[in-house]
Scaffold this active site. Structure first.
Site, mmCIF file in Angstrom:
data_model
loop_
_atom_site.group_PDB
_atom_site.id
_atom_site.type_symbol
_atom_site.label_atom_id
_atom_site.label_comp_id
_atom_site.label_asym_id
_atom_site.label_seq_id
_atom_site.Cartn_x
_atom_site.Cartn_y
_atom_site.Cartn_z
ATOM 1 N N ASP A 180 -4.249 10.964 -3.078
ATOM 2 C CA ASP A 180 -3.076 10.650 -3.347
ATOM 3 C C ASP A 180 -2.393 10.832 -5.089
ATOM 4 O O ASP A 180 -1.493 10.319 -5.420
ATOM 5 C CB ASP A 180 -2.435 9.256 -2.992
ATOM 6 C CG ASP A 180 -3.394 8.053 -3.747
ATOM 7 O OD1 ASP A 180 -4.384 8.389 -4.176
ATOM 8 O OD2 ASP A 180 -3.155 6.926 -3.249
ATOM 9 N N ASP A 231 0.219 9.400 -9.366
ATOM 10 C CA ASP A 231 0.061 8.855 -8.233
ATOM 11 C C ASP A 231 1.342 8.673 -7.254
ATOM 12 O O ASP A 231 2.061 8.254 -7.497
ATOM 13 C CB ASP A 231 -0.609 7.199 -8.427
ATOM 14 C CG ASP A 231 -0.913 6.559 -7.405
ATOM 15 O OD1 ASP A 231 -0.403 6.650 -5.997
ATOM 16 O OD2 ASP A 231 -1.476 5.485 -7.327
ATOM 17 N N LYS A 255 -5.077 -5.447 -14.934
ATOM 18 C CA LYS A 255 -3.753 -6.301 -15.173
ATOM 19 C C LYS A 255 -3.780 -7.152 -16.443
ATOM 20 O O LYS A 255 -3.503 -8.367 -16.322
ATOM 21 C CB LYS A 255 -3.083 -7.033 -14.062
ATOM 22 C CG LYS A 255 -3.033 -6.285 -12.791
ATOM 23 C CD LYS A 255 -2.300 -6.564 -11.724
ATOM 24 C CE LYS A 255 -2.003 -5.503 -10.553
ATOM 25 N NZ LYS A 255 -2.168 -6.144 -9.236
HETATM 26 P P1 GTP Z 1 -1.535 1.760 0.142
HETATM 27 O O1 GTP Z 1 -1.673 1.031 1.507
HETATM 28 O O2 GTP Z 1 0.001 2.021 -0.143
HETATM 29 O O3 GTP Z 1 -1.859 0.968 -0.971
HETATM 30 O O4 GTP Z 1 -2.215 3.111 0.341
HETATM 31 P P2 GTP Z 1 -3.683 3.521 0.640
HETATM 32 O O5 GTP Z 1 -4.166 2.845 1.838
HETATM 33 O O6 GTP Z 1 -3.617 5.217 0.204
HETATM 34 O O7 GTP Z 1 -4.389 2.810 -0.523
HETATM 35 P P3 GTP Z 1 -4.867 3.441 -2.010
HETATM 36 O O8 GTP Z 1 -3.482 4.047 -2.659
HETATM 37 O O9 GTP Z 1 -5.636 2.379 -2.802
HETATM 38 O O10 GTP Z 1 -6.016 4.477 -1.808
HETATM 39 C C1 GTP Z 1 -6.632 5.452 -2.804
HETATM 40 C C2 GTP Z 1 -7.044 6.742 -1.915
HETATM 41 O O11 GTP Z 1 -8.277 6.270 -1.173
HETATM 42 C C3 GTP Z 1 -5.992 7.224 -0.935
HETATM 43 O O12 GTP Z 1 -6.159 8.669 -0.890
HETATM 44 C C4 GTP Z 1 -6.499 6.740 0.319
HETATM 45 O O13 GTP Z 1 -6.308 7.618 1.407
HETATM 46 C C5 GTP Z 1 -7.986 6.455 -0.010
HETATM 47 N N1 GTP Z 1 -8.309 5.286 0.890
HETATM 48 C C6 GTP Z 1 -8.222 4.091 0.636
HETATM 49 N N2 GTP Z 1 -8.778 3.143 1.324
HETATM 50 C C7 GTP Z 1 -9.501 4.040 2.172
HETATM 51 C C8 GTP Z 1 -10.524 3.630 3.215
HETATM 52 O O14 GTP Z 1 -10.839 2.530 3.550
HETATM 53 N N3 GTP Z 1 -11.091 4.693 3.899
HETATM 54 C C9 GTP Z 1 -11.001 5.887 3.578
HETATM 55 N N4 GTP Z 1 -11.621 7.001 4.041
HETATM 56 N N5 GTP Z 1 -10.282 6.340 2.510
HETATM 57 C C10 GTP Z 1 -9.325 5.531 1.779
#
Ligand code: GTP
Length: 352
Positions: free
Chosen positions: A107, A220, A158
């Site tokens: 992302d 992001d 933070k």
């Molecule tokens: P929010 O729920 O809005 O926080 O978004 P998110 O679920 O994408 O979490 P975050 O922005 O922290 O994730 C950063 C990146 O890691 C993103 O590209 C997610 O797709 C990926 N990601 C986060 N958690 C996981 C997970 O448990 N498994 C996998 N395969 N990818 C993950």
């Protein structure tokens, strides 16, 4: 070089739009977001890509297939349950055959110089190198402090004002990592593990973690505001992508009456915009109907949304797929659920 792209998160902050698609499949101007990340990898010469999936992997597989149409060889792993950002890298281990690999959060929009980052990674002999991006105010982020040789001194989550040092650069984790295979040994298998909170501090404690500060474009796309800003930035050519610029962007089959479409608008396929309507600084999905005289400004509209004549959809509105904004309604700063109907008296009826 191989790259693991983390594409399995739930994308909760972008709901309701992520109810019907995973965040990496949200469009960024003319293609799914993660397609821009593949373009970035291809420009850097990376051809072997692993998608580490979790939430809604089918949408990714059906669009990207074996990657051939996108210039890469693409393989997939799927979390058996959400494994977190490090667990998702560990889950890809059987497919990682290179001694060194890239990890990208799925992302992050950036045109970071991956070659320069690799050069530093090799020169320092790091186990892991984290790209860092500057921020003006680190209080909402994890500050990454470096020693003079760019090894990581500490992470400060933070930070409050009294934790900041006078004149120090404020740098945060930019979601792009280079890792030696040995870094995988720091991640326990089959568990939910956070790369930011658990794996990196563990590697830093050995002295093997380095930061690569960069001033390249970085955003992001995880929130409605930043996702909209990313689209506007691509349309303005503020970041290197393969998307057509300058904006506006109108996908195939869009029909526009005598309406005003701002150069900062993205309109999805087969959308119809009637006479006298105005669309500015917004991302509009596919098959949307925007009625005569309606205004859309500073908003995100999913697919199949209907904005009836004379309605105003203003700053900060996110509309789920198939929702209807009634004639003459004014909505601002609201999230409208998938399939909901907004009435002129202000009532919101949930989807049937
Ligand atoms: P929010 O729920 O809005 O926080 O978004 P998110 O679920 O994408 O979490 P975050 O922005 O922290 O994730 C950063 C990146 O890691 C993103 O590209 C997610 O797709 C990926 N990601 C986060 N958690 C996981 C997970 O448990 N498994 C996998 N395969 N990818 C993950």
């Amino acid at each position: 070089m191989q790259a693991v792209v983390l594409v399995g998160g739930q994308g909760t902050r972008l709901r309701p739009l992520t109810e019907s698609r995973p965040k990496p499949m949200m469009s960024l101007v003319d293609r799914p977001f993660v397609a821009h990340q593949i373009d970035h990898l291809v420009r850097a010469g990376v051809r072997d890509v692993i998608f580490s999936c979790g939430y809604r992997p089918d949408a990714l597989e059906s669009h990207f297939g074996d990657g051939g149409a996108f210039g890469v060889t693409l393989n997939y792993v799927v979390d058996p349950e959400p494994l977190g950002t490090a667990g998702a890298v560990k889950n890809a281990e059987p497919l990682i055959h290179a001694d060194r690999f890239l990890v990208l959060n799925g992302d992050i929009l950036t045109d970071l110089d991956l070659h320069a980052m690799l050069a530093q990674h090799q020169a320092t002999g790091a186990v892991g190198t984290i790209a860092l991006t500057p921020v003006e105010d680190p209080s909402a982020f994890g500050l990454v402090r470096l020693h003079g040789d760019r090894s990581v001194e500490e992470f400060v989550e933070k930070p409050s004002a009294d934790e900041l040092r006078p004149g120090e650069p404020y740098r945060i984790n930019a979601g792009t990592y280079l890792m030696e295979r040995g870094a995988l040994e720091f991640i326990p298998a089959g568990q939910k593990v956070s790369i930011e909170r658990e794996t990196f501090p563990a590697i830093a404690a050995t002295g093997g973690l380095y930061g690569y500060p960069s001033d390249s474009y970085w955003r992001d796309i995880g929130t409605p505001a930043s996702y909209l800003d990313a689209n506007v930035d691509v349309l303005a050519g503020a970041v290197t992508t393969e998307a057509p610029t300058p904006g506006p962007y109108l996908a195939a089959g869009v029909s526009v009456g005598s309406a005003t479409i701002g150069s900062d608008a993205c309109i999805g396929a087969d959308t119809q915009i009637a006479n006298g309507a105005s669309v500015q600084r917004s991302v509009v999905g596919a098959r949307v109907r925007i009625g005569g005289g309606a205004q859309v400004r500073g908003a995100l509209l999913g697919d199949d949304v209907v904005v009836e004549p004379g309605a105003a959809v203003l700053e900060g509105v996110v509309i789920g797929d198939g929702a209807v904004i009634g004639a003459g309604c004014e909505v601002r700063d609201a999230s409208i659920p998938t399939g909901a109907v907004v009435h002129p008296d202000g009532r919101v009826l949930a989807a049937s």
